[in-house]
Every structure is written in C-alpha cells, then in structure tokens.
Design an enzyme around this catalytic site. Structure first.
Site, short mmCIF file in Angstrom:
data_model
loop_
_atom_site.label_atom_id
_atom_site.label_comp_id
_atom_site.label_asym_id
_atom_site.label_seq_id
_atom_site.Cartn_x
_atom_site.Cartn_y
_atom_site.Cartn_z
N ARG A 55 49.49 40.44 41.81
CA ARG A 55 49.74 40.68 40.58
C ARG A 55 49.27 42.27 40.41
NH1 ARG A 55 44.92 36.54 39.63
NH2 ARG A 55 44.63 36.71 42.01
N GLU A 73 36.52 36.86 48.02
CA GLU A 73 35.78 36.01 47.45
C GLU A 73 36.17 34.54 48.27
OE1 GLU A 73 36.53 35.15 43.44
OE2 GLU A 73 34.73 33.78 43.09
O1 LIG Z 1 37.31 41.87 44.56
P1 LIG Z 1 38.06 41.02 45.48
O2 LIG Z 1 36.91 39.84 45.91
O3 LIG Z 1 38.64 41.73 46.89
O4 LIG Z 1 39.22 40.13 44.85
C1 LIG Z 1 40.06 40.50 43.94
C2 LIG Z 1 41.42 40.56 44.55
O5 LIG Z 1 41.54 38.92 44.68
C3 LIG Z 1 42.82 38.56 43.91
O6 LIG Z 1 43.82 38.69 45.08
P2 LIG Z 1 44.57 37.75 45.88
O7 LIG Z 1 44.64 38.03 47.20
O8 LIG Z 1 43.76 36.25 45.77
O9 LIG Z 1 45.86 37.32 45.17
P3 LIG Z 1 47.19 37.67 44.71
O10 LIG Z 1 48.15 37.97 45.73
O11 LIG Z 1 47.53 36.39 43.87
O12 LIG Z 1 47.10 38.81 43.68
C4 LIG Z 1 42.97 39.57 43.16
O13 LIG Z 1 44.39 39.82 42.60
C5 LIG Z 1 42.37 40.82 43.60
O14 LIG Z 1 43.53 41.58 44.40
N1 LIG Z 2 37.78 34.30 40.15
C1 LIG Z 2 38.89 35.00 40.14
N2 LIG Z 2 39.90 34.93 39.24
C2 LIG Z 2 40.84 35.60 39.09
N3 LIG Z 2 41.51 36.30 40.25
C3 LIG Z 2 40.36 36.47 41.47
N4 LIG Z 2 40.64 37.07 42.23
C4 LIG Z 2 39.49 37.01 43.01
N5 LIG Z 2 38.64 36.31 42.35
C5 LIG Z 2 39.16 35.71 41.36
#
Ligand SMILES: O=P(O)(O)OC[C@H]1O[C@H](OP(=O)(O)OP(=O)(O)O)[C@H](O)[C@@H]1O
Ligand SMILES: Nc1ncnc2[nH]cnc12
Length: 184
Positions: free
Chosen positions: A72, A109
């Site tokens: 994203r 997370e």
């Molecule tokens: O601060 P953090 O605990 O590291 O989490 C934040 C990240 O988690 C999500 O990514 P995700 O890998 O879920 O996915 P996406 O490919 O959908 O962007 C979000 O887009 C951030 O990049």
């Molecule tokens: N709780 C949450 N909602 C949306 N994006 C995330 N990326 C990591 N944790 C998330």
C-alpha cells in the site's frame, strides 16, 4: 461486518484531510483474529482524499527521492513522488526483485517479513522520504530506515497516513523524523 471509525487528524487545520479521514473504516479480526484492521482504501479511492494525503505527506520536507513500502506504500509513495517531482523506489517483499542491493528482516504485528532494496536505485547521500500507509509496531518503517542508511543515504522523514498509537511503533524509530497524518 465493517464500521466507521473516528481518527485524530494531527494537523486539525487541514480540513481536506479531516474530510478524507472520515472515509477510513475499521474491520475487526482481519487478517487474523484479534487484529483490528484500519482500511484506508476508501480514502485513497476518493480523488480529494488522495490529494489531501499526498500533499500533507510531502509538505515542508526536503527530499530527493521517495521510497514506498510494498504494497500500500507503493500507491501513496508514487503519488507523492509525482506530486513533488522526484523519483520513486519500491521497497519490496522477498522474491520479487531480479537484482537485490540489500535486505532486512523484521517483525510485524501479525508475523515476520523481509524488505529488499532494488539494485541501482538509491544513491549515497540522497535524502529519502520513506512512505507507507500505516505505522503499527514500527517493524516495517524501522527496516525501511535501515535499508536507506545501509545504502549510505539519509532518511529525510518516515511518513505514514495513519499511526496506530497503542502499538508504540514510534519507539522503534528513535532518532527518525516520523510524520503521521492521522492517529488512531
Ligand atoms: O508497523 P508494522 O507493525 O511493521 O506494520 C505496518 C505495516 O503493515 C502493513 O503491511 P502488510 O505487510 O500487512 O501489507 P500490505 O502489503 O498490504 O501493504 C502496512 O501496510 C505496513 O507496511
Ligand atoms: N491494524 C492494522 N490496520 C491496517 N494496517 C495495518 N498494518 C499493520 N497493522 C495494521
């Protein structure tokens, strides 16, 4: 089932952003039980919403290039780069890049992840605006900052649309300029 969520706009004078923030919704138990997922997709799908996010992320910051975090962060990062006249670099999940300059492993997370920097993109000394959608535990932005510094470049700021303050991700980013447009 989904519901609307109230988030705080850090710059309350930004009326466009306040309108955009109302488009975020929260989804319980996604992608797994116990996680409250904040979905910014409807905000980015709105033209005025995307415009307000892009201008606030790049405002009053000196940078030479944007690094957007998969996936994203690509949407928002590329839009910021275009609006402010810089190039964009995609920090990618493993197995996507033909030639990798460097990689960093980190905790999420929900699970573990790795970020990779494509070869022949970032130059030493460049000031990088790192862009992602959400700051949760801070693992992702921490890894992105490390990739930038290990390449000999500077982190101008780590900028996100939404910070989930309860997860205290900022604590992992000590010494970095962290910019969050919205907080929940
Ligand atoms: O601060 P953090 O605990 O590291 O989490 C934040 C990240 O988690 C999500 O990514 P995700 O890998 O879920 O996915 P996406 O490919 O959908 O962007 C979000 O887009 C951030 O990049
Ligand atoms: N709780 C949450 N909602 C949306 N994006 C995330 N990326 C990591 N944790 C998330």
């Amino acid at each position: 089932m989904t519901e609307q969520v109230a988030v705080q706009v850090t710059d309350e004078s930004d009326l466009d952003l306040r309108r955009a923030a109302a488009l975020i919704r929260e989804v319980p138990d996604f992608p797994e039980p116990g996680v409250l997922f904040r979905d910014i997709s409807p905000m980015l799908a709105d033209g005025a919403g995307l415009r307000s996010v892009v201008s606030a992320l790049g405002r009053d910051c000196e940078f030479d290039v944007v690094a957007g975090v998969e996936a994203r962060g690509f949407l928002v990062g590329a839009a910021v780069a275009q609006a402010f006249g810089t190039g964009v670099i995609g920090l990618r999940k493993p197995g996507k890049l033909p030639v990798v300059a460097d990689r960093v492993d980190y905790a999420l997370e929900y699970g573990r992840a790795t970020l990779e920097l494509p070869a022949d993109t970032l130059r030493p000394g460049q000031r990088v605006l790192i862009v992602d959608d959400v700051l949760a535990t801070g693992g992702t932005l921490g890894a992105a900052c490390r990739l930038v510094r290990q390449a000999g470049a500077e982190v101008a700021a780590a900028a996100v649309v939404l910070e989930l303050t309860a997860l205290e991700g900022r604590d992992k980013l000590m010494g970095e300029e962290v910019r969050a447009l919205l907080q929940a």
